[in-house]
Design a protein around this motif. Structure first.
Motif, PDB file in Angstrom:
ATOM      1  N   VAL A 100       0.833  -1.142   0.058  1.00  0.00           N
ATOM      2  CA  VAL A 100       0.007   0.108   0.072  1.00  0.00           C
ATOM      3  C   VAL A 100       0.761   1.261   0.036  1.00  0.00           C
ATOM      4  O   VAL A 100       2.056   1.165   0.554  1.00  0.00           O
ATOM      5  CB  VAL A 100      -1.033   0.118   1.127  1.00  0.00           C
ATOM      6  N   HIS A 101       0.191   2.421  -0.435  1.00  0.00           N
ATOM      7  CA  HIS A 101       0.757   3.621  -0.435  1.00  0.00           C
ATOM      8  C   HIS A 101      -0.174   4.642  -0.438  1.00  0.00           C
ATOM      9  O   HIS A 101      -1.221   4.372  -1.019  1.00  0.00           O
ATOM     10  CB  HIS A 101       1.597   3.971  -1.731  1.00  0.00           C
ATOM     11  N   LEU A 102       0.074   5.764   0.415  1.00  0.00           N
ATOM     12  CA  LEU A 102      -0.781   6.733   0.467  1.00  0.00           C
ATOM     13  C   LEU A 102      -1.115   7.680  -0.701  1.00  0.00           C
ATOM     14  O   LEU A 102      -2.231   7.890  -1.071  1.00  0.00           O
ATOM     15  CB  LEU A 102      -0.501   7.549   1.720  1.00  0.00           C
ATOM     16  N   SER A 103      -0.103   7.853  -1.374  1.00  0.00           N
ATOM     17  CA  SER A 103      -0.109   8.623  -2.580  1.00  0.00           C
ATOM     18  C   SER A 103      -0.286   7.711  -3.733  1.00  0.00           C
ATOM     19  O   SER A 103       0.411   6.656  -3.622  1.00  0.00           O
ATOM     20  CB  SER A 103       1.079   9.693  -2.635  1.00  0.00           C
ATOM     21  N   ASN A 104      -0.584   8.432  -4.858  1.00  0.00           N
ATOM     22  CA  ASN A 104      -0.342   7.599  -6.127  1.00  0.00           C
ATOM     23  C   ASN A 104       1.191   7.678  -6.690  1.00  0.00           C
ATOM     24  O   ASN A 104       1.202   8.713  -7.054  1.00  0.00           O
ATOM     25  CB  ASN A 104      -1.394   7.994  -7.116  1.00  0.00           C
ATOM     26  N   VAL A 105       1.792   6.572  -6.369  1.00  0.00           N
ATOM     27  CA  VAL A 105       3.184   6.908  -6.683  1.00  0.00           C
ATOM     28  C   VAL A 105       3.321   6.869  -8.178  1.00  0.00           C
ATOM     29  O   VAL A 105       4.701   7.422  -8.650  1.00  0.00           O
ATOM     30  CB  VAL A 105       4.150   5.637  -6.380  1.00  0.00           C
ATOM     31  N   HIS A 106       2.532   6.653  -9.035  1.00  0.00           N
ATOM     32  CA  HIS A 106       2.747   6.741 -10.551  1.00  0.00           C
ATOM     33  C   HIS A 106       2.413   8.037 -11.009  1.00  0.00           C
ATOM     34  O   HIS A 106       2.682   8.399 -12.175  1.00  0.00           O
ATOM     35  CB  HIS A 106       1.589   5.509 -11.309  1.00  0.00           C
ATOM     36  N   ALA A 107       2.015   8.899 -10.130  1.00  0.00           N
ATOM     37  CA  ALA A 107       1.680  10.309 -10.551  1.00  0.00           C
ATOM     38  C   ALA A 107       2.843  11.347  -9.889  1.00  0.00           C
ATOM     39  O   ALA A 107       2.765  12.349  -9.939  1.00  0.00           O
ATOM     40  CB  ALA A 107       0.264  10.632 -10.095  1.00  0.00           C
TER      41      ALA A 107
END
Length: 146
Positions: A100-107
């Motif tokens: 999981v990640h809080l932010s959209n790592v791809h953006a």
């Protein structure tokens, strides 16, 4: 075996609520712990919640969960993008792991687009802030809780 899920958090997540709230939100890690405990209880899970800024401790948490939990929700923080050791630790355990990640790592920055651990995780949830944890617990309940 118990109906325990281990939630493991990596480096700098202890600074949530203070660190870049525009990216990570304004909830503290303590608030996310409470969210996970409540969501876990609703799904029939007991939650073990951990955080460390040290890679070896995170590996110890993963290996320990293999003996005590039915799965892991892992926010490895920046180690996601750099740690072959975490990749190998996940491969070495027999319980599923959801990344999981809080932010959209791809953006975000290009270096965050590559995960060293995704290929050995059951799935990845990112970009929904603290709800990423809740979604992972829900997904885990639907796919692993037999």
């Amino acid at each position: 075996m118990s109906n325990r899920v281990s939630v493991i958090n990596g480096p700098n997540l202890n600074m949530l609520g203070k660190r870049e709230p525009g990216i990570y939100g304004d909830l503290s890690l303590t608030s996310i712990h409470e969210l996970c405990t409540k969501a876990g209880a609703e799904l029939g899970f007991e939650i073990d919640f951990h955080q460390s800024n040290h890679e070896g401790n995170i590996i110890d948490f993963l290996q320990g969960a293999n003996d005590t939990a039915i799965g892991v929700v892992l926010n490895a923080g920046a180690y996601t993008h750099t740690s072959v050791a975490l990749h190998d630790a996940i491969r070495s355990i027999s319980i599923p792991v959801i990344e999981v990640h809080l932010s959209n790592v791809h953006a975000r920055e290009k270096f965050r687009h590559k995960s060293m651990i995704s290929s050995v995780c059951q799935g990845v949830i990112c970009g929904f802030g603290p709800n990423s944890y809740k979604l992972a617990l829900q997904a885990f309940a639907e796919t692993n809780n037999s």
